[in-house]
Design a protein around this motif. Structure first.
Motif, short mmCIF file in Angstrom:
data_model
loop_
_atom_site.label_atom_id
_atom_site.label_comp_id
_atom_site.label_asym_id
_atom_site.label_seq_id
_atom_site.Cartn_x
_atom_site.Cartn_y
_atom_site.Cartn_z
N ALA A 308 0.86 -1.18 0.00
CA ALA A 308 0.00 0.00 0.00
C ALA A 308 0.90 1.23 0.00
CB ALA A 308 -0.89 0.00 1.23
N THR A 309 0.80 2.02 -1.05
CA THR A 309 1.67 3.19 -1.20
C THR A 309 0.85 4.41 -1.55
OG1 THR A 309 3.46 1.78 -1.99
CG2 THR A 309 3.64 4.11 -2.51
N ALA A 310 1.16 5.53 -0.90
CA ALA A 310 0.50 6.78 -1.27
C ALA A 310 1.38 7.50 -2.29
CB ALA A 310 0.32 7.66 -0.04
N LEU A 311 0.77 7.94 -3.37
CA LEU A 311 1.45 8.81 -4.33
C LEU A 311 0.73 10.16 -4.30
CD1 LEU A 311 3.29 9.58 -6.66
CD2 LEU A 311 1.74 8.41 -8.22
N ILE A 312 1.45 11.16 -3.80
CA ILE A 312 0.84 12.47 -3.59
C ILE A 312 1.38 13.46 -4.64
CG2 ILE A 312 0.45 14.31 -1.88
CD1 ILE A 312 -0.27 11.72 -0.60
N PHE A 313 0.50 14.24 -5.20
CA PHE A 313 0.92 15.34 -6.09
C PHE A 313 0.59 16.66 -5.40
CE2 PHE A 313 0.15 11.79 -8.92
CZ PHE A 313 1.23 11.85 -9.80
N ARG A 314 1.57 17.58 -5.38
CA ARG A 314 1.31 18.89 -4.75
C ARG A 314 0.14 19.57 -5.45
NH1 ARG A 314 4.12 23.51 -6.07
NH2 ARG A 314 5.79 22.20 -6.86
N ASP A 315 0.13 19.50 -6.79
CA ASP A 315 -1.01 19.97 -7.56
C ASP A 315 -1.77 18.72 -8.02
OD1 ASP A 315 -2.81 20.75 -9.44
OD2 ASP A 315 -1.38 21.88 -10.66
N GLY A 316 -2.89 18.46 -7.37
CA GLY A 316 -3.63 17.22 -7.62
C GLY A 316 -4.02 17.02 -9.08
N GLN A 317 -4.08 18.11 -9.85
CA GLN A 317 -4.46 17.99 -11.27
C GLN A 317 -3.49 17.08 -12.03
OE1 GLN A 317 -7.24 19.34 -12.70
NE2 GLN A 317 -7.67 19.75 -10.54
N HIS A 318 -2.24 17.08 -11.58
CA HIS A 318 -1.25 16.26 -12.29
C HIS A 318 -1.60 14.78 -12.26
CE1 HIS A 318 1.59 19.22 -13.56
NE2 HIS A 318 1.63 19.75 -12.36
N SER A 319 -2.32 14.39 -11.23
CA SER A 319 -2.64 12.96 -11.15
C SER A 319 -3.62 12.55 -12.24
CB SER A 319 -3.18 12.62 -9.76
OG SER A 319 -4.42 13.21 -9.55
N PHE A 320 -4.28 13.52 -12.86
CA PHE A 320 -5.19 13.18 -13.97
C PHE A 320 -4.47 13.25 -15.32
CE2 PHE A 320 -7.95 14.79 -10.65
CZ PHE A 320 -8.93 13.81 -10.62
N ARG A 321 -3.37 14.01 -15.34
CA ARG A 321 -2.73 14.26 -16.64
C ARG A 321 -1.80 13.14 -17.08
NH1 ARG A 321 -1.80 20.12 -14.81
NH2 ARG A 321 -3.89 20.95 -15.06
N THR A 322 -1.44 12.28 -16.16
CA THR A 322 -0.48 11.23 -16.49
C THR A 322 -1.02 10.28 -17.55
OG1 THR A 322 0.08 11.33 -14.18
CG2 THR A 322 1.08 9.56 -15.44
N PHE A 323 -2.21 9.83 -17.31
CA PHE A 323 -2.82 8.88 -18.24
C PHE A 323 -4.06 9.55 -18.82
CE2 PHE A 323 -1.20 6.57 -14.54
CZ PHE A 323 -0.20 5.82 -15.14
N SER A 324 -4.12 9.70 -20.13
CA SER A 324 -5.39 10.15 -20.69
C SER A 324 -5.66 9.24 -21.87
CB SER A 324 -5.31 11.62 -21.11
OG SER A 324 -4.23 11.80 -21.98
N GLN A 325 -6.56 8.36 -21.64
CA GLN A 325 -6.74 7.25 -22.57
C GLN A 325 -8.22 6.94 -22.65
OE1 GLN A 325 -4.76 3.82 -21.01
NE2 GLN A 325 -3.96 3.30 -23.00
N LYS A 326 -8.65 6.50 -23.80
CA LYS A 326 -10.08 6.20 -23.93
C LYS A 326 -10.39 4.80 -23.41
CE LYS A 326 -11.86 9.34 -27.28
NZ LYS A 326 -11.65 10.37 -26.28
N ALA A 327 -11.36 4.72 -22.53
CA ALA A 327 -11.87 3.41 -22.10
C ALA A 327 -13.36 3.64 -21.86
CB ALA A 327 -11.17 2.94 -20.85
N GLN A 328 -14.08 3.83 -22.97
CA GLN A 328 -15.47 4.27 -22.86
C GLN A 328 -16.35 3.31 -22.08
OE1 GLN A 328 -16.32 7.02 -23.04
NE2 GLN A 328 -15.38 8.16 -24.69
N TYR A 329 -15.99 2.05 -22.12
CA TYR A 329 -16.86 1.12 -21.40
C TYR A 329 -16.75 1.32 -19.89
CZ TYR A 329 -12.74 -1.73 -20.43
OH TYR A 329 -11.52 -2.17 -19.99
N LEU A 330 -15.67 1.98 -19.48
CA LEU A 330 -15.51 2.22 -18.05
C LEU A 330 -16.08 3.57 -17.62
CD1 LEU A 330 -11.86 1.04 -17.22
CD2 LEU A 330 -13.99 -0.08 -16.60
N TRP A 331 -15.81 4.59 -18.42
CA TRP A 331 -16.19 5.94 -18.01
C TRP A 331 -17.10 6.58 -19.03
CZ3 TRP A 331 -10.57 5.40 -18.41
CH2 TRP A 331 -10.04 4.85 -17.24
#
Ligand SMILES: Cc1ncc(COP(=O)(O)O)c(C=O)c1O
Length: 487
Positions: A308-331
């Protein structure tokens, strides 16, 4: 439906086995803590171990699962043992182990919100708690990942997205990207660089000083050299702390450097990041709140079962920018930054309900438990180092900054390969004997014995006995002759 399926899911059988299993585990806990005869590690060779399980599979099919669990306990390293001083992992607090059982039975996938509503919200709460404790502001956010290795890679992917001149995720990159890190950093940083396709040249190893901390005075020179060679340096990684010697890099200095040059600042706090929960020792992390990202393991220093590991971003927006990929069946809405659909922000699709283990401890005992535990194991590190210094024939590799201590036995006149061979022999003999579990490390060509004191029940008598056993092995004489204090 077949009887076997009913049998496998029978709630009453589960209740019975469960009660018996908890009894077995409780007895194991008591035995490793109190029974002098219990080994810390029941060492067997890989071949013998495999043969044992082949036999088991051949002869015990259909046998009681309790017999199986008992064999696993019997044949496994006892992390709960006060004389376990090996690789960095904390003895799991029993309540956190029960949380793992809840996770196991629920089997929530956690990738999307509906597949783990409670676990997802708990994860956010745990991540925010750690972020606050590290000194980050309200914009900080992050995720839990399966281990520090994965958290470091994820953070470095975010660094690449944020700092590479090219739109990497969509088009790749033409530039020769690189990062700078201490030569003492954990090997997973090197691995992450190669996974990202930057190759050997993508990792710029900055030499460490005599206490194995990154030479921050060399950063400027190393950056200029890399630029002259045509590299685009995107990040600096600080270690808090290093694996071999537990040395903490100067995070303030790295933060200043990154700010000056517009670089991403990542802290690998897999081991020492937990010290943010200790008032007494948090100064070792000064500057961590200026990092763009931090990885911190709960299973190393915060009493949870792995991983169990915490990965913290000072600017939380970065945690969304790492992966931007289409998976329409999920989201339904691909571009929305929904904190509650966790697979948008991690490698993992299905993942464990990791936050529950930490949250169970936090909710039941409060952060005071972690603070007390951390202070205790840090004190053990200090005590052990003092003992090494005062015991004739032993020496420290370096004055330790935490509960990781490297030392060796060095009789008068022994140097070089013979000295290395002696210390390797000590470690091998201890391993095979099994009373202690310690590891070894190689520092600048020299072999050292290495302990991580992570069991709060380890006593001064245990650490004294480790030295006397090492001496006994080395001199092949009675342990009673050990522990002579220096004249
Ligand atoms: C500094 C450091 N970073 C990363 C790791 C890897 O963490 P994990 O084993 O959780 O993947 C370790 C493990 O020892 C470590 O000491």
């Amino acid at each position: 439906m077949s009887d076997l399926i009913h049998q496998a899911y029978d709630p009453e059988a589960f209740r019975r086995f469960g009660h018996e299993l908890v009894d077995l585990l409780a007895e194991h806990l008591a035995a490793v803590r109190q029974n002098e005869e219990e080994p810390a590690i029941p060492f067997t060779s890989p071949e013998a171990e495999y043969a044992f399980w082949q036999q088991d599979f051949q002869h015990n099919r259909g046998g009681s699962p309790l017999g199986l669990f008992a064999s696993v306990l019997e044949r496994s390293v006892r992390v709960q043992h006060p004389r376990y001083m090996g690789h960095q992992i904390s003895p799991a607090a029993p309540l956190a182990a029960l949380a793992s059982l809840v996770d196991g039975l629920l089997n929530n996938g956690m990738g999307v919100y509906e597949m783990g509503a409670a676990g997802t919200a708990i994860e956010r709460l745990v991540v925010k708690t750690v972020a606050r404790q590290m000194g980050f502001g309200e914009n900080a956010d992050g995720v839990l990942t399966s281990g520090g290795t994965l958290a470091n890679l994820t953070a470095l992917l975010a660094a690449r997205s944020a700092k590479s001149p090219s739109p990497v995720w969509q088009e790749g990159h033409g530039e020769e990207l690189a990062l700078m890190v201490s030569e003492e950093a954990h090997y997973c940083v090197d691995r992450a660089v190669r996974i990202m396709g930057w190759g050997e040249g993508g990792i710029i190893r900055v030499p460490a000083d005599e206490r194995y901390r990154m030479r921050v005075d060399l950063l400027e020179e190393y950056l200029q050299k890399a630029q002259r060679e045509g590299k685009t340096v995107v990040a600096v990684v600080g270690s808090a702390c290093s694996t071999s010697t537990g040395s903490f890099d100067n995070l303030e200095a790295i933060a200043d450097f990154c700010k000056k040059h517009g670089l991403w600042f990542h802290v690998d706090g897999a081991h020492g990041g937990a010290l943010c929960f200790s008032e007494k020792h948090r100064s070792l992390l000064a500057g961590i709140e200026r990092a763009d990202s931090v990885a911190m393991d709960f299973h190393k220093m915060l009493l949870t079962p792995a991983v169990a590991t915490a990965l913290i971003f000072r600017d939380g927006q970065h945690s969304f920018r790492t992966f931007s990929q289409k998976a329409q069946y999920l989201w339904e809405r691909e571009t929305d930054e929904e904190w509650f659909n966790l697979a948008k922000r991690t490698f993992e699709c299905t993942k464990l309900m990791m936050g529950l283990k930490a949250y169970t401890l936090l909710r039941t005992y409060g952060p005071e438990l972690w603070a007390l535990y951390l202070d205790r194991v840090m004190e053990l590190g200090r005590q052990f180092a003092a003992l090494v210094q005062e015991t004739r024939g032993f020496e420290l590799a370096v004055a330790p900054q935490c509960n990781i201590v490297c030392f060796r036995y060095r009789p008068d006149g022994l140097e070089g390969e013979a000295l290395n061979a002696l210390n390797e022999a000590i470690r091998q003999a201890l391993l095979e004997e099994g009373r202690f579990y310690i590891v070894k490390t190689n520092l600048r060509g020299s072999a050292y014995l290495r302990v991580t004191l992570s069991n709060p029940f380890t006593t001064e008598a245990d650490i004294r006995e480790l030295l006397s056993s090492s001496l006994f092995v080395a001199n092949n004489e009675q342990p009673t002759t050990a522990n002579k204090t220096k004249p």
